[in-house]
Design a protein around this motif. Structure first.
Motif, PDB file in Angstrom:
ATOM      1  N   LEU A  45     -16.385 -38.200  -7.784  1.00 47.78           N
ATOM      2  CA  LEU A  45     -15.617 -39.004  -8.743  1.00 47.78           C
ATOM      3  C   LEU A  45     -15.928 -38.593 -10.183  1.00 47.78           C
ATOM      4  CD1 LEU A  45     -15.904 -42.541  -7.103  1.00 47.78           C
ATOM      5  CD2 LEU A  45     -13.858 -41.105  -7.257  1.00 47.78           C
ATOM      6  N   ASP A  49     -13.320 -36.763 -13.035  1.00 48.39           N
ATOM      7  CA  ASP A  49     -13.081 -37.283 -14.380  1.00 48.39           C
ATOM      8  C   ASP A  49     -13.565 -36.306 -15.456  1.00 48.39           C
ATOM      9  OD1 ASP A  49     -11.890 -39.549 -13.378  1.00 48.39           O
ATOM     10  OD2 ASP A  49     -13.651 -40.826 -13.618  1.00 48.39           O
ATOM     11  N   GLY A 102     -15.140 -48.850 -17.835  1.00 50.45           N
ATOM     12  CA  GLY A 102     -14.134 -48.843 -16.767  1.00 50.45           C
ATOM     13  C   GLY A 102     -14.408 -47.782 -15.717  1.00 50.45           C
ATOM     14  N   ARG A 103     -14.748 -46.603 -16.169  1.00 49.77           N
ATOM     15  CA  ARG A 103     -15.071 -45.526 -15.220  1.00 49.77           C
ATOM     16  C   ARG A 103     -16.347 -45.841 -14.449  1.00 49.77           C
ATOM     17  NH1 ARG A 103     -12.996 -41.735 -19.406  1.00 49.77           N
ATOM     18  NH2 ARG A 103     -11.139 -40.799 -18.499  1.00 49.77           N
ATOM     19  N   ALA A 105     -17.536 -48.697 -13.651  1.00 51.03           N
ATOM     20  CA  ALA A 105     -17.209 -49.723 -12.643  1.00 51.03           C
ATOM     21  C   ALA A 105     -16.480 -49.080 -11.459  1.00 51.03           C
ATOM     22  CB  ALA A 105     -16.366 -50.825 -13.267  1.00 51.03           C
ATOM     23  N   ARG A 106     -15.564 -48.171 -11.737  1.00 51.31           N
ATOM     24  CA  ARG A 106     -14.827 -47.512 -10.655  1.00 51.31           C
ATOM     25  C   ARG A 106     -15.756 -46.655  -9.814  1.00 51.31           C
ATOM     26  NH1 ARG A 106     -12.259 -42.664 -10.122  1.00 51.31           N
ATOM     27  NH2 ARG A 106     -12.461 -42.149 -12.321  1.00 51.31           N
ATOM     28  N   TRP A 107     -16.660 -45.930 -10.459  1.00 46.82           N
ATOM     29  CA  TRP A 107     -17.578 -45.053  -9.737  1.00 46.82           C
ATOM     30  C   TRP A 107     -18.522 -45.827  -8.832  1.00 46.82           C
ATOM     31  CZ3 TRP A 107     -19.332 -42.289 -14.813  1.00 46.82           C
ATOM     32  CH2 TRP A 107     -18.309 -41.443 -15.270  1.00 46.82           C
ATOM     33  N   GLY A 109     -18.062 -48.950  -7.658  1.00 48.07           N
ATOM     34  CA  GLY A 109     -17.427 -49.969  -6.827  1.00 48.07           C
ATOM     35  C   GLY A 109     -17.363 -51.331  -7.487  1.00 48.07           C
ATOM     36  N   GLY A 111     -15.401 -52.181  -9.862  1.00 43.99           N
ATOM     37  CA  GLY A 111     -14.050 -52.454 -10.347  1.00 43.99           C
ATOM     38  C   GLY A 111     -13.079 -52.913  -9.275  1.00 43.99           C
ATOM     39  N   ARG A 112     -13.597 -53.234  -8.084  1.00 43.20           N
ATOM     40  CA  ARG A 112     -12.717 -53.637  -6.978  1.00 43.20           C
ATOM     41  C   ARG A 112     -12.221 -55.037  -7.132  1.00 43.20           C
ATOM     42  NH1 ARG A 112     -16.255 -51.162  -2.026  1.00 43.20           N
ATOM     43  NH2 ARG A 112     -16.367 -49.130  -2.924  1.00 43.20           N
TER      44      ARG A 112
END
Length: 112
Positions: A45, A49, A102-103, A105-107, A109, A111-112
């Motif tokens: 991930l 990016d 934001g990234r 959180a996405r990396w 988990g 941001g789910r």
């Protein structure tokens, strides 16, 4: 080696994801992440990016190193560059990417 192949190496207790071997950090930025995420997934991930942020950098070959530490993961992102480049600018872009909430959180988990 096919275009979609990446080298995944266990090295000194860390997972290293690299396009070319030997993996080389001509530029890099580091951070610590918390959460229970797989090292391989996280490395891919971040690599995706980072590639998007630095795709203009001619001769760039991404490298991501992820190591477990107490309380989280130590991440080093960067890579090798064939030729001259503005190191400070490229490292600032990577540092900004690694600091983006934001990234992150996405990396991890979150941001789910």
């Amino acid at each position: 080696m096919a275009r979609d192949r990446w080298h995944v190496i266990e090295e000194e207790g860390a997972l290293v994801l690299a396009r070319r071997l030997p993996a080389r950090f001509d530029l890099a930025a580091e951070t610590v992440l918390t959460g229970q995420v797989g090292r391989r997934r996280l490395a891919h991930l971040v690599r995706q990016d980072m590639w998007r942020a630095l795709r203009h950098l001619r001769g760039f070959a991404p490298v991501v190193r992820v190591a477990r530490i107490p309380g989280g993961l130590h991440l080093r992102a960067g890579g090798a560059v064939a030729g001259r480049f503005a190191r400070a600018d490229a490292e600032a872009r990577i540092a900004a990417l690694l600091a983006d909430p934001g990234r992150r959180a996405r990396w991890t988990g979150g941001g789910r």
